[in-house]
Structure formats: structure tokens, C-alpha cells
Design an enzyme around this catalytic site. Structure first.
Site, mmCIF file in Angstrom:
data_model
loop_
_atom_site.group_PDB
_atom_site.id
_atom_site.type_symbol
_atom_site.label_atom_id
_atom_site.label_comp_id
_atom_site.label_asym_id
_atom_site.label_seq_id
_atom_site.Cartn_x
_atom_site.Cartn_y
_atom_site.Cartn_z
ATOM 1 N N ASN A 1 -1.942 -3.787 8.420
ATOM 2 C CA ASN A 1 -3.240 -4.391 8.693
ATOM 3 C C ASN A 1 -4.143 -3.410 9.442
ATOM 4 O OD1 ASN A 1 -5.143 -6.413 8.715
ATOM 5 N ND2 ASN A 1 -4.376 -7.384 10.563
ATOM 6 N N ASP B 1 -8.730 -6.033 1.857
ATOM 7 C CA ASP B 1 -9.035 -6.462 3.217
ATOM 8 C C ASP B 1 -7.698 -6.827 3.836
ATOM 9 O OD1 ASP B 1 -11.992 -6.616 4.019
ATOM 10 O OD2 ASP B 1 -12.060 -7.491 2.023
ATOM 11 N N ASP B 2 -7.715 -7.172 5.113
ATOM 12 C CA ASP B 2 -6.489 -7.509 5.822
ATOM 13 C C ASP B 2 -5.551 -6.284 5.842
ATOM 14 O OD1 ASP B 2 -7.738 -9.926 5.909
ATOM 15 O OD2 ASP B 2 -6.372 -10.973 4.591
ATOM 16 N N SER B 3 -4.361 -6.387 5.250
ATOM 17 C CA SER B 3 -3.374 -5.299 5.341
ATOM 18 C C SER B 3 -3.624 -4.233 4.281
ATOM 19 C CB SER B 3 -1.956 -5.863 5.197
ATOM 20 O OG SER B 3 -1.673 -6.753 6.246
#
Length: 726
Positions: free
Chosen positions: A219, A316-318
Site C-alpha cells: 500500500n 490505487d490502494d496497494s
């Protein structure tokens, strides 16, 4: 609106709301239904004949296994808050001030192998012999300290709560729902477990057509504090700070022949923000992580393909180590890329990515009760239709220039029930999207000749992004610039300083843009000490090229000028060390091509800017400081903006500045709306002009073709009109 096949839309379904799911799938013309974090799809939905996206986050997919293997959770370095010495000994609780539901101290590793202690007053490391960590109390004791000096501890922390799960949990008040943890995939045992788990999952989900990885393994960095009024200690959507662990540190040393220390990540408390110029060591670490993420990620993608499913990745995120503009991205073998978007530049980021067949946007607002700042969205007091209009206005102008293949929503579908006007508006959005997509499928839109090159320390790797969304760093000039550019009829490319030293500017480039503050990655920092860089850009402008500098372009405090390109810009900045040197007294030029359509110029003031000579055209000032200038240098031209914030009026001002710098003023006549509140795109292959209203008011505008035909259009708020030239 033309009649189009209704597809290319991904709907978030929800078990328990089957009728609503299927009703809106029909209304919005969905061909795919997906689950979201915290929702499930029932058999009635998965067997309804739609394509099925299933969201998987491999690092938090099996919390039972994570609990049994707490020594294999993800880690990172943190710096303790500074403590002042009052005598010869200091005791520090490293975790004090951090959110203890997110972090705990790593007691599994030898602290003396990876930790470091610093006297931050002198910025000198404390010898290993002068400090000790007690794993029982969790305290670090430092001896031989200097009174009134401040000390910190760089320490390894284990992450107990995966950050996206944490954010979703707290935002949606999930109460006693289990906290999900992120496992570290570098451990061989973790890799074996992930692959076995993924294979079992594929077997058990025959109805899934697309596995939507959210995202892969690491992330973006997001450190929370225990203070609710100042929750973020550090947040950076491009930082690799969450990729650190003992096994990776040892592998890196074995591969590269030197160590990464904790201070390489802590960076004197600044961490590795994307806004700062990356060090050579940090770039090597990023490459090292990327190599691993691609290598293991490909195994996961290949496994999904073996079961006849497609593999998409959510950018997005991780997403760390998955950059779509990185050199290895195509090696993953992803079938699709999904990007959540608030803004136009994010749509362009997705649209321009190579190495995937399908590009998809997840639109906002997300179907959550509140937005990112806690404001009501699908909750009492919220106005999700208005939110959707504003977000779509930003994204749509970018989609005029470059296409994607799909759009969709995410979140909890049942929240839309009290908002029928929102449901009606999304139907309109889907139809507009399909229309634009059909035009792109016939051919590219008209683009003004001459490429725009954006010069940063990151170059291509950070194309169409500045780490995060526009609303997170609104004061960053470049992020505002690329938002304006996302919907303008120019071809844009990104290069770093090594690129132009190796390859030059490029014969097809009309204008180079450099923007940012001193020492930022966007301005360039110490890269401006390189005389070859100065020579290349000076020659480019002297021979007829254009240069746009914003805020502190080419800034580096080491020579007789602060802006290293001051001679070709016609302006420089006084840091307070040139108070006694004379400054040229200018007058504002009232009539100029750049300012012809803007009566009230609103730009941030950069204190200390002064004009070098009488040949500089000062086009606007504020508080007796030039905020917009134009200058002829050799056969070329330069323009200086004291700062830049995205807006409808500023976008028109910026477009005219580009045309002026590129000596292409005549292009303003054709396929450009007369009203700055509106924009258009011409598609020669279908002989259509798409005109959009970017405002919440009725607008009238004219558009002229190269055949000197003029069209008058009246548009409703946020509306779209099509001019047919057939």
C-alpha cells in the site's frame, strides 16, 4: 443523444438488494456487476447473466493465516517523536503518539541490526554502544546525551491493521468487524500460501469472469496517530515506505552490495515523499521492489489466466511497485487497469497507460455515507448528484482528449435509494461516456501541432500524477497544471533530467514546462546544478522553443541567480539576500495575447520575484510583485507564472500562454470555444464537434472550423452538445 449499445459500465452489486442491483444494472446499461470491500454478491446476482468482477486483496485475503503467522506481517520504519534530553540519559517510548491499533514494535528482529538513534540537534547518529532497547517495556534508553538536545529512534514497526481496511472500517462504523492484516509476500511461506489460496478461490468461484486485484502487495504509506484531530502523521500515495522489512533489506544488500539504512527511509523525518527529489539509493530501492512485485505478481496473474479468468488491477490502494508507466508494467500480463478518479489528470493517467487491453475508471462519488473529508455524501445533508456532476465535469473534459474503455462505481449500492436524482444523472453520464467512446473508436480528435514536455525529477514514471489526488495537495502547482492540460488539445509527454541529457528535448516539442518550489521533485532541485541541463534548455529556447516556468522553475540556490534559467525567463527571485541590489521598475502591459480573455487574473504570489530588464512584459502584478510575465529570448519565448491553481478561467489563460510561448497564436481560432466556461473537441473521422459546459450555469459559445464555419451553441449546466459537420 445518439442511440448506442448499452455496455461498458461496471455496477457495484450487493447481496440482500438483488432487485435494486438488477434494476439499476438495466437503468445504467451495465454489462458487469462487481463486489466492493465489505459487500458480497448473492447467487441470484452472479447467475443473472452479467459479467462478474470479484475484488481480491491478496495480502489481506486470509486473516486466519495472518493471525497464525504474526512474524510474517508487513513492516516499515518509523521515527519516534523527538524527546529533549534533560541530563545525560534519555528514555524514549518509540510508539508514543502512533495509532497502536495500526502499529506495534517489531520484537522479532535484533534492534541493533536495523534501528538507528539520532541526536537530531546535531544530526549525528548515536553509537550502538550508547543506546539499548528493552523489548519487555518497549523503551529505548540513550546514555551520554547532551542536555537540551533532541533525540529520536528509527525503529521497525509491524503493521497490525491494513490501512484500506482500517479506513473503510472507521469511515463506515463497522464496529466489532475483524481488523484485517497485511502479510509480507517476500517470505517463501507467504508466497506459497497466497498462490494456494488464490487457486482454491478460483476453483470455488466459477462465475467470476474478472479477478480485480486491489491492488497487489504494498500500500501507499499512511501513518496514523492516536490523536483524532491530527490523524495523519504521514500520507503519500507514491511513497515506498511500506515496502521495508528485514528479509527485503538483506536481499537488497546481497544483490546491490551495500545496505539501505533506516535513515534512507526516515530521511530526517521527511520520509520519502514523492514531492521531494529522490536519491539515487531510493531509486534503486524502488527498482528492487518493482522487480519483485512484477515477478511474484505475474505468477498470480498467470494462475488466474489458467482458470479462464481475466486479471485486472486497481491502480490505487496497494499499487506500490505497479506503476503503469514503469518499464516492467507490461510483464505482469494484466488484462485491464482500473483507476479511481476525482480529476481529469487521473483519467489521462489511465488512458495513456500501455500494456493492458482494457482501461476503466471508477467514478466518484464513491457509494459511502461520507466523502474523504468526512462530509456527507449518501447521508442526510449530502447532495450526491451535485458531487457527481462536478466530478464528471473534471473527468469528461479529459475523456474528450483520450479514451478509456469502461467506467463504473464502487461501494454500497443500497445507499442510492433515497437519491433518485443521482440515479437519473448516472444514466446520463453512462450515455455521454458511450457517445465519446464511439467517436474515439473512429479516430483521434484534432490536436494543436507541437508537443508539450513537462520536465521533472521523476519524468515518465510519474506521468499524469504528482502523488495523490488533486484535493489532497491542492497547493502543488504542477498537479494543477496537469489538471488544466488534461482537457486541452495538446499532446503531452513527461521527461526527467537524465532523459533530456541523453536524448535532448525532441524536435516535435514546442514548449517545455517546469513548475514547483525549491528542492521539489517537480522543479528539480540539485539537477539544476548540471550545466548540461542549462545548456540544452537555453539552446532550445534561443533557437525558437518555448518555456513556461511556474512558481520557482529551475530554482537552485548556488549561483549568482536563484532561477538557473533566469536569463531566458526574464525574471528571478530575491531570497532576501539581494535587498541592496537595484531592481528594474516596470509597468504592466495592458494588451497582450495571453491576457486577452482574462480581465481579473488570480494567481498565487511568489514573494521576491523581480524583473531583469525592460524587454520583459509584465502582464499582471499583485502587491507590487509580478505574477505573470512574457519574454522573448533569442528566437524563442518564455512565460512566467508566479503560481498556478486549476480553474476554468486559469485554464484558458494557461492555454493562451502555451500558444504564445510556442509562437502558435493563430491556433486559438479553430476548434476552440469562444466562451472559456465551455470546451470542445473535434473528431475529423466522424466530422463531429463535442461541446461541453464546465459550469453550473447556462452558457452560450461559438466554435469556428478551419473552413471558417462558425457555430453557436447554447448549453444547459454541465451539459453536452454535438455539432455535426456532415
Amino acid at each position: 443523444m445518439e442511440e448506442l449499445v448499452r455496455d461498458s459500465f461496471t455496477l457495484p452489486g450487493e447481496s440482500g438488494y438483488e432487485n435494486l442491483t438488477l434494476k439499476l444494472a438495466e437503468k445504467w446499461g451495465a454489462d458487469v456487476i462487481r463486489d466492493s470491500d465489505g459487500t458480497q454478491l448473492s447467487d441470484e446476482i452472479t447467475n443473472s447473466g452479467y459479467g462478474i468482477y470479484s475484488t481480491l486483496c491478496l495480502i489481506r485475503s486470509d486473516n486466519a493465516w495472518a493471525k497464525q503467522n504474526m512474524d510474517k506481517l508487513q513492516q516499515n520504519f518509523l521515527m519516534s517523536f523527538p524527546v529533549m534530553a534533560e541530563g545525560e540519559t534519555v528514555t524514549i517510548s518509540p510508539l508514543k503518539g502512533f495509532f497502536r491499533e495500526q502499529f506495534k514494535i517489531d520484537n522479532n528482529s535484533n534492534a541493533k541490526e536495523f534501528w538507528q538513534v539520532f541526536d537530531r540537534t546535531t544530526q549525528k547518529e548515536v553509537p550502538l554502544s550508547d543506546w539499548n532497547f528493552d523489548p519487555v517495556s518497549g523503551l529505548v534508553t540513550i546514555k551520554n546525551t547532551q542536555k537540551y538536545h533532541y533525540y529520536t529512534v528509527n525503529f521497525l514497526a509491524i503493521r497490525l491493521w491494513e490501512e484500506i481496511s482500517m479506513y473503510n472500517h472507521i469511515t463506515n462504523n463497522w464496529g466489532d468487524k475483524e481488523h484485517l492484516m497485511a502479510v509480507e509476500p517476500r517470505y517463501p511461506e507467504t508466497q506459497t500460501h497466497i498462490l494456494n489460496w488464490l487457486e482454491d478461490w478460483c476453483i470455488q468461484h466459477p462465475s467470476t469472469t474478472v479477478v480485480r486485484f486491489t491492488s497487489m502487495f504494498y500500500n501507499f504509506a499512511w501513518f496514523w496517530s492516536d490523536e483524532k484531530n491530527c490523524r495523519d502523521i504521514f500520507s503519500d500515495w507514491g511513497s515506498y515506505d511500506f515496502t521495508v522489512n528485514p528479509i527485503a533489506l538483506r536481499e537488497f544488500e546481497k544483490q546491490k552490495g551495500y545496505k539501505m539504512t533506516s535513515e534512507d527511509f526516515i530521511n530526517n523525518g521527511k520520509y520519502n515523499q514523492t514531492h521531494n527529489v529522490p536519491s539515487a539509493k531510493y531509486l534503486e530501492w524502488m527498482d528492487f521492489i518493482n522487480e519483485f512485485v512484477v515477478s511474484f505478481g505475474k505468477k498470480c496473474v498467470d494462475l488466474v489466466h489458467r482458470y479462464g479468468k481475466k486479471a485486472y488491477v486497481f491502480y490505487d490502494d496497494s499499487w506500490i511497485g505497479i506503476e503503469p508507466y514503469g518499464k516492467r508494467f507490461s510483464e505482469f500480463g494484466f488484462d485491464g487497469l482500473i483507476k479511481c478518479v476525482f480529476s481529469g489528470f487521473e483519467a489521462r493517467l489511465c488512458a495513456g497507460a500501455q500494456g493492458v487491453t482494457t482501461k476503466e475508471l471508477r467514478l466518484h462519488p464513491y457509494l459511502f455515507p461520507t466523502g474523504l473529508s468526512g462530509e456527507p455524501t449518501f447521508a442526510p445533508g449530502g447532495n450526491p448528484k451535485l458531487d457527481a456532476q462536478k466530478f464528471w465535469q473534471n473527468v469528461r473534459r479529459a475523456l474528450l482528449r483520450k479514451p478509456v474503455d469502461r467506467i463504473g462505481l464502487g461501494g454500497y449500492l443500497h445507499l442510492v435509494e433515497p437519491f433518485p436524482d443521482f440515479c437519473d444523472y448516472i444514466e446520463k453520464v453512462t450515455d455521454e461516456f458511450r457517445l465519446l467512446k464511439s467517436f474515439h473508436q473512429s479516430g483521434e480528435p484534432y490536436t494543436i501541432p507541437g508537443k508539450i514536455l513537462i520536465l521533472t525529477a521523476w519524468g515518465t514514471l510519474r506521468s499524469w500524477t504528482c502523488s495523490g489526488h488533486l484535493h489532497e495537495h491542492p497547493e502543488v502547482d504542477l498537479i494543477n497544471i496537469i489538471e488544466s492540460l488534461s482537457g486541452l488539445p495538446f499532446e503531452v509527454e513527461f521527461k526527467n533530467f537524465e532523459d533530456i541529457k541523453r536524448d535532448g528535448i525532441g524536435k516535435d516539442v514546442k514548449v517545455v514546462i517546469n513548475a514547483g518550489i525549491l528542492n521539489s521533485a517537480w522543479s528539480g532541485g540539485e539537477h539544476w546544478k548540471d550545466t548540461k541541463v542549462i545548456e540544452i534548455l537555453t539552446e532550445f529556447v534561443a533557437n525558437g522553443g518555448g518555456f513556461l516556468g511556474i512558481h520557482e522553475p529551475s530554482a537552485c540556490d548556488f549561483s549568482s541567480q536563484f532561477f538557473q534559467l533566469a536569463p531566458l525567463l526574464g525574471v528571478d527571485k530575491d531570497l532576501g539576500t539581494k535587498k541592496c541590489l537595484g531592481k528594474y521598475h516596470y509597468s504592466v502591459r495592458p494588451n497582450h495575447f495571453i491576457t486577452a480573455e482574462t480581465s481579473d487574473i488570480s494567481l498565487p504570489v511568489c514573494e521576491g520575484i523581480f524583473v531583469l530588464n525592460k524587454e520583459v512584459d509584465v502582464l499582471a502584478q499583485k502587491d507590487n510583485t509580478p505574477i505573470l510575465t512574457g519574454y522573448c529570448f533569442g528566437k524563442g519565448r518564455s512565460v512566467y507564472f508566479s503560481g498556478y491553481r486549476y480553474g476554468i478561467e486559469n485554464t484558458r489563460l494557461f492555454m493562451r500562454a502555451i500558444l504564445y510561448a510556442g509562437q502558435n497564436e493563430n491556433a486559438i481560432k479553430y476548434y476552440i470555444c469562444s466562451n472559456p466556461m465551455t470546451e470542445c473537441a473535434y473528431y475529423p473521422s466522424v466530422k463531429k464537434i463535442v461541446v461541453i459546459n464546465n459550469s453550473g450555469m447556462i452558457q452560450k459559445t461559438t466554435v469556428q472550423t478551419m473552413e471558417e464555419k462558425t457555430f453557436l451553441v447554447t448549453l444547459k449546466p454541465y451539459d453536452i452538445e454535438i455539432i455535426s459537420l456532415n
